[in-house]
Write an enzyme that holds these catalytic residues in place. Structure first.
Site, PDB file in Angstrom:
ATOM      1  N   ASP A   1      16.534  30.058  68.012  1.00  0.00           N
ATOM      2  CA  ASP A   1      15.756  31.277  67.744  1.00  0.00           C
ATOM      3  C   ASP A   1      14.705  31.139  66.654  1.00  0.00           C
ATOM      4  O   ASP A   1      14.326  32.121  66.029  1.00  0.00           O
ATOM      5  CB  ASP A   1      16.728  32.394  67.355  1.00  0.00           C
ATOM      6  CG  ASP A   1      17.640  31.985  66.209  1.00  0.00           C
ATOM      7  OD1 ASP A   1      17.275  31.044  65.465  1.00  0.00           O
ATOM      8  OD2 ASP A   1      18.709  32.604  66.045  1.00  0.00           O
TER       9      ASP A   1
ATOM     10  N   GLU B   1      21.675  27.297  73.384  1.00  0.00           N
ATOM     11  CA  GLU B   1      22.154  28.381  72.513  1.00  0.00           C
ATOM     12  C   GLU B   1      21.477  29.704  72.899  1.00  0.00           C
ATOM     13  O   GLU B   1      20.845  30.384  72.083  1.00  0.00           O
ATOM     14  CB  GLU B   1      21.959  28.069  71.020  1.00  0.00           C
ATOM     15  CG  GLU B   1      22.851  28.911  70.122  1.00  0.00           C
ATOM     16  CD  GLU B   1      22.690  28.563  68.646  1.00  0.00           C
ATOM     17  OE1 GLU B   1      21.818  29.129  67.970  1.00  0.00           O
ATOM     18  OE2 GLU B   1      23.468  27.717  68.156  1.00  0.00           O
TER      19      GLU B   1
ATOM     20  N   GLU C   1      14.204  36.084  64.127  1.00  0.00           N
ATOM     21  CA  GLU C   1      14.987  35.327  65.102  1.00  0.00           C
ATOM     22  C   GLU C   1      15.399  36.139  66.333  1.00  0.00           C
ATOM     23  O   GLU C   1      15.417  35.626  67.454  1.00  0.00           O
ATOM     24  CB  GLU C   1      16.226  34.719  64.437  1.00  0.00           C
ATOM     25  CG  GLU C   1      15.936  33.584  63.459  1.00  0.00           C
ATOM     26  CD  GLU C   1      15.483  34.055  62.090  1.00  0.00           C
ATOM     27  OE1 GLU C   1      15.441  35.283  61.854  1.00  0.00           O
ATOM     28  OE2 GLU C   1      15.149  33.196  61.246  1.00  0.00           O
TER      29      GLU C   1
ATOM     30  N   HIS D   1      19.524  31.886  52.698  1.00  0.00           N
ATOM     31  CA  HIS D   1      18.120  31.507  52.880  1.00  0.00           C
ATOM     32  C   HIS D   1      17.319  32.425  53.787  1.00  0.00           C
ATOM     33  O   HIS D   1      16.110  32.231  53.954  1.00  0.00           O
ATOM     34  CB  HIS D   1      18.038  30.093  53.476  1.00  0.00           C
ATOM     35  CG  HIS D   1      18.391  30.043  54.937  1.00  0.00           C
ATOM     36  ND1 HIS D   1      19.683  29.944  55.377  1.00  0.00           N
ATOM     37  CD2 HIS D   1      17.625  30.100  56.047  1.00  0.00           C
ATOM     38  CE1 HIS D   1      19.696  29.916  56.696  1.00  0.00           C
ATOM     39  NE2 HIS D   1      18.466  30.026  57.130  1.00  0.00           N
TER      40      HIS D   1
ATOM     41  N   ARG E   1      15.066  35.082  55.872  1.00  0.00           N
ATOM     42  CA  ARG E   1      13.894  35.891  55.514  1.00  0.00           C
ATOM     43  C   ARG E   1      14.250  37.354  55.283  1.00  0.00           C
ATOM     44  O   ARG E   1      13.722  37.987  54.385  1.00  0.00           O
ATOM     45  CB  ARG E   1      12.835  35.808  56.623  1.00  0.00           C
ATOM     46  CG  ARG E   1      11.927  34.616  56.465  1.00  0.00           C
ATOM     47  CD  ARG E   1      10.970  34.469  57.633  1.00  0.00           C
ATOM     48  NE  ARG E   1      10.486  33.098  57.677  1.00  0.00           N
ATOM     49  CZ  ARG E   1       9.293  32.706  57.270  1.00  0.00           C
ATOM     50  NH1 ARG E   1       8.437  33.569  56.811  1.00  0.00           N
ATOM     51  NH2 ARG E   1       8.939  31.428  57.336  1.00  0.00           N
TER      52      ARG E   1
ATOM     53  N   HIS F   1      18.129  25.771  49.833  1.00  0.00           N
ATOM     54  CA  HIS F   1      17.072  25.553  50.835  1.00  0.00           C
ATOM     55  C   HIS F   1      15.741  25.258  50.132  1.00  0.00           C
ATOM     56  O   HIS F   1      15.508  25.746  49.021  1.00  0.00           O
ATOM     57  CB  HIS F   1      16.987  26.842  51.653  1.00  0.00           C
ATOM     58  CG  HIS F   1      16.171  26.768  52.909  1.00  0.00           C
ATOM     59  ND1 HIS F   1      14.811  26.600  52.900  1.00  0.00           N
ATOM     60  CD2 HIS F   1      16.526  26.860  54.209  1.00  0.00           C
ATOM     61  CE1 HIS F   1      14.361  26.596  54.147  1.00  0.00           C
ATOM     62  NE2 HIS F   1      15.387  26.744  54.964  1.00  0.00           N
TER      63      HIS F   1
HETATM   64  C1  UD1 Z   1      13.546  28.568  59.494  1.00  0.00           C
HETATM   65  C2  UD1 Z   1      13.819  29.514  60.655  1.00  0.00           C
HETATM   66  C3  UD1 Z   1      15.181  30.158  60.512  1.00  0.00           C
HETATM   67  C4  UD1 Z   1      16.269  29.132  60.258  1.00  0.00           C
HETATM   68  C5  UD1 Z   1      15.872  28.219  59.124  1.00  0.00           C
HETATM   69  C6  UD1 Z   1      16.888  27.111  59.003  1.00  0.00           C
HETATM   70  C7  UD1 Z   1      11.829  30.646  61.535  1.00  0.00           C
HETATM   71  C8  UD1 Z   1      10.911  31.776  61.421  1.00  0.00           C
HETATM   72  N1  UD1 Z   1      12.826  30.578  60.656  1.00  0.00           N
HETATM   73  O1  UD1 Z   1      13.476  29.375  58.334  1.00  0.00           O
HETATM   74  O2  UD1 Z   1      15.488  30.857  61.704  1.00  0.00           O
HETATM   75  O3  UD1 Z   1      17.449  29.804  59.937  1.00  0.00           O
HETATM   76  O4  UD1 Z   1      14.588  27.631  59.390  1.00  0.00           O
HETATM   77  O5  UD1 Z   1      16.834  26.500  57.770  1.00  0.00           O
HETATM   78  O6  UD1 Z   1      11.654  29.823  62.394  1.00  0.00           O
HETATM   79  N2  UD1 Z   1      10.340  23.785  53.354  1.00  0.00           N
HETATM   80  C9  UD1 Z   1      10.099  22.545  52.811  1.00  0.00           C
HETATM   81  N3  UD1 Z   1      10.718  21.453  53.387  1.00  0.00           N
HETATM   82  C10 UD1 Z   1      11.543  21.559  54.456  1.00  0.00           C
HETATM   83  C11 UD1 Z   1      11.774  22.823  54.992  1.00  0.00           C
HETATM   84  C12 UD1 Z   1      11.158  23.937  54.443  1.00  0.00           C
HETATM   85  O7  UD1 Z   1       9.386  22.402  51.844  1.00  0.00           O
HETATM   86  O8  UD1 Z   1      12.074  20.536  54.911  1.00  0.00           O
HETATM   87  C13 UD1 Z   1       9.686  24.967  52.727  1.00  0.00           C
HETATM   88  C14 UD1 Z   1       8.179  25.077  53.054  1.00  0.00           C
HETATM   89  O9  UD1 Z   1       7.505  25.599  51.934  1.00  0.00           O
HETATM   90  C15 UD1 Z   1       8.174  26.147  54.160  1.00  0.00           C
HETATM   91  C16 UD1 Z   1       9.321  27.040  53.727  1.00  0.00           C
HETATM   92  O10 UD1 Z   1      10.301  26.153  53.219  1.00  0.00           O
HETATM   93  O11 UD1 Z   1       6.942  26.809  54.258  1.00  0.00           O
HETATM   94  C17 UD1 Z   1       9.910  27.931  54.769  1.00  0.00           C
HETATM   95  O12 UD1 Z   1      10.192  27.231  55.969  1.00  0.00           O
HETATM   96  P1  UD1 Z   1      10.210  28.021  57.372  1.00  0.00           P
HETATM   97  O13 UD1 Z   1      10.529  27.058  58.451  1.00  0.00           O
HETATM   98  O14 UD1 Z   1       8.970  28.815  57.506  1.00  0.00           O
HETATM   99  O15 UD1 Z   1      11.349  29.086  57.180  1.00  0.00           O
HETATM  100  P2  UD1 Z   1      12.889  28.904  56.952  1.00  0.00           P
HETATM  101  O16 UD1 Z   1      13.317  29.934  55.984  1.00  0.00           O
HETATM  102  O17 UD1 Z   1      13.195  27.482  56.690  1.00  0.00           O
HETATM  103  N1  UDP Z   2      23.213  22.222  56.452  1.00  0.00           N
HETATM  104  C1  UDP Z   2      22.994  20.944  55.951  1.00  0.00           C
HETATM  105  N2  UDP Z   2      22.682  20.800  54.625  1.00  0.00           N
HETATM  106  C2  UDP Z   2      22.570  21.851  53.788  1.00  0.00           C
HETATM  107  C3  UDP Z   2      22.791  23.155  54.303  1.00  0.00           C
HETATM  108  C4  UDP Z   2      23.101  23.294  55.650  1.00  0.00           C
HETATM  109  O1  UDP Z   2      23.085  19.962  56.684  1.00  0.00           O
HETATM  110  O2  UDP Z   2      22.278  21.641  52.606  1.00  0.00           O
HETATM  111  C5  UDP Z   2      23.524  22.371  57.885  1.00  0.00           C
HETATM  112  C6  UDP Z   2      24.723  23.222  58.219  1.00  0.00           C
HETATM  113  O3  UDP Z   2      25.924  22.486  58.197  1.00  0.00           O
HETATM  114  C7  UDP Z   2      24.366  23.715  59.605  1.00  0.00           C
HETATM  115  C8  UDP Z   2      22.873  23.861  59.544  1.00  0.00           C
HETATM  116  O4  UDP Z   2      22.429  23.048  58.472  1.00  0.00           O
HETATM  117  O5  UDP Z   2      24.659  22.739  60.588  1.00  0.00           O
HETATM  118  C9  UDP Z   2      22.514  25.290  59.312  1.00  0.00           C
HETATM  119  O6  UDP Z   2      21.199  25.372  58.995  1.00  0.00           O
HETATM  120  P1  UDP Z   2      20.573  26.620  58.255  1.00  0.00           P
HETATM  121  O7  UDP Z   2      21.619  27.335  57.513  1.00  0.00           O
HETATM  122  O8  UDP Z   2      19.390  26.103  57.533  1.00  0.00           O
HETATM  123  O9  UDP Z   2      20.018  27.485  59.465  1.00  0.00           O
HETATM  124  P2  UDP Z   2      20.665  28.596  60.407  1.00  0.00           P
HETATM  125  O10 UDP Z   2      21.890  28.054  61.036  1.00  0.00           O
HETATM  126  O11 UDP Z   2      20.903  29.800  59.566  1.00  0.00           O
HETATM  127  O12 UDP Z   2      19.569  28.871  61.386  1.00  0.00           O
END
Ligand code: UD1
Ligand code: UDP
Length: 384
Positions: free
Chosen positions: A98, A120, A134, A210, A212, A243
């Site tokens: 999602d 999923e 999502e 983490h 939004r 995160h």
């Molecule tokens: C995204 C997903 C969310 C999921 C989450 C898992 C969307 C809208 N949201 O949210 O559903 O639960 O991933 O973790 O698709 N960033 C880094 N390095 C990384 C990853 C992220 O620097 O490896 C920072 C960047 O500044 C980026 C910000 O995190 O802009 C947010 O990342 P983004 O993918 O937009 O949203 P998440 O909160 O990670």
């Molecule tokens: N996870 C990880 N390292 C971390 C935090 C989470 O490998 O520091 C794994 C966790 O075990 C799970 C997945 O990341 O498999 C969940 O991701 P996240 O919570 O970012 O996203 P969501 O499931 O909420 O979309």
């Protein structure tokens, strides 16, 4: 006969963790040619998963930007996939879950008239702003997909109720497949902070937060509850892999930095994470994936959200919807720490989300769709 060319498109940490077993399954079968297209919506957190599962990207759109907006993720994915689809010409595109990568990947496939398989599928809260974005991402992806791989019977029933077109399979969740390789009793942590923890003598709580829809006041209230919990209970250690999102890090460090026995660490790789949960006393999280993993490990979970699209473990009693209000979170966490009966009731291992064979069922369902086998694969039966 030519192999079926399946392109898996993913971009965030959880998608990669849950697609990895399926990609490996497809790679192992001569009936498929498996290719991976990363959007790179995440970078470090995605690369870490690719390394652990030794996966290689055939394409990488490198779309991530600091503090990216939803529009930027969606438009950059959509445009980037133009060339990839034109070049690779896949027979099927798989997307997962999602995220914005999921929706944009599915839409790009649709624009090129490539059938989409949604892994999923069928999770719903019925509230379009929670989880945000999502719920809308998965609903729109469901409308586009031809093949729906539903982890649970409840997920499939959701799609049937909505009258969604396409073939619906009950497969279990691939995250349980992934856990077969990551969780080990003799596992030795690589992260120094985890190596230094006394899991036998102390009560270790795993925390993640983490989402939004929790940005701002909800996250402030949740983390303030954690701070008070740590201050009141010298017997606990809280581990919070924070995160990489700047919005999350600012709040987390502002409220929890220098709180005794709260360990704010960088994201850890998935093996570290699964083994950390396996050795924790309980888990507090707003993550989707952790709500599936912790019950499989027999760990109680307090969900730091107002709703959940994963009601199965709530019904089984392992997961409690704690909400985002400070006093309630504190009360429920203290009850788990002080009332052994409450703890034991929640700590029973239930596994409503999979039996470790979801990827095989999905691969077989794809073969059926392309007329390479006669019968549909049997449904996943929880508890078997
Ligand atoms: C995204 C997903 C969310 C999921 C989450 C898992 C969307 C809208 N949201 O949210 O559903 O639960 O991933 O973790 O698709 N960033 C880094 N390095 C990384 C990853 C992220 O620097 O490896 C920072 C960047 O500044 C980026 C910000 O995190 O802009 C947010 O990342 P983004 O993918 O937009 O949203 P998440 O909160 O990670
Ligand atoms: N996870 C990880 N390292 C971390 C935090 C989470 O490998 O520091 C794994 C966790 O075990 C799970 C997945 O990341 O498999 C969940 O991701 P996240 O919570 O970012 O996203 P969501 O499931 O909420 O979309």
């Amino acid at each position: 006969m030519r192999p079926i060319k399946v392109m898996s498109v993913f971009g965030t940490r959880p998608e990669a963790i849950k697609m990895a077993p399926l990609v490996m399954q497809l790679q192992a079968m001569p009936e498929f040619e498996s290719i991976c297209c990363l959007t790179g919506q995440h970078r470090e957190m995605l690369d870490s998963v690719m390394d652990i599962f030794r996966l290689k990207a055939d394409y990488d759109l490198h779309i991530m930007q600091a503090r990216q907006t939803l529009s930027s993720i969606t438009s950059r994915t959509l445009l980037g996939m133009e060339d990839v689809i034109t070049q690779a010409k896949p027979d099927l595109i798989l997307v997962h879950g999602d995220t914005s990568t999921t929706f944009a990947g599915a839409l790009a496939a649709f624009y090129h008239r490539i059938p989409v398989g949604h892994v999923e599928a069928g999770l719903r809260t019925w509230d379009k702003y929670s989880p945000y974005p999502e719920e809308m991402n998965r609903t729109l992806t469901g409308d586009i997909a031809e093949l729906h791989f539903c982890p649970t019977a409840n997920n499939r029933a959701n799609l049937e109720r909505e009258g969604i077109r396409g073939e619906k399979f009950l497969t279990g969740n691939t995250v349980i497949d992934a856990m077969k390789t990551t969780v080990r009793p003799d596992y030795v942590f690589q992260t120094p902070e985890l190596n230094g923890l006394d899991f036998a003598g102390r009560r270790v709580l795993t925390l993640t937060c983490h989402r939004r829809e929790n940005y701002g006041q909800p996250m402030t209230d949740i983390l303030t509850a954690v701070r008070e919990l740590a201050e009141r209970h010298p017997e606990i250690e809280v581990v919070y892999p924070v995160h990489l999102s700047p919005a999350v890090r600012e709040t987390a460090f502002c409220i929890l930095k220098d709180v005794p026995r709260v360990h704010l660490i960088d994201p850890i790789d998935v093996e570290e994470m699964h083994n950390l949960m396996a050795r924790s006393y309980f888990v507090m999280t707003d993550s989707g994936g952790l709500q599936e993993e912790a019950p499989a490990l027999g760990k109680p979970v307090l969900v730091l959200r107002r709703e959940t699209e994963r009601p199965e473990a709530v019904e089984a009693g392992t997961v409690l919807l704690a909400g985002v209000e400070k006093e309630r979170i504190l009360r429920l966490a203290e009850e788990l720490l002080t009332d052994p009966e409450t703890y034991q009731k929640m700590a029973k291992a239930v596994n409503p989300y999979g039996d470790g064979h979801a990827s095989e069922r999905i691969a077989q369902a794809i073969l059926w769709y392309f007329h390479r086998r006669g019968d549909r694969p049997a449904d996943f039966q929880p508890g078997t």
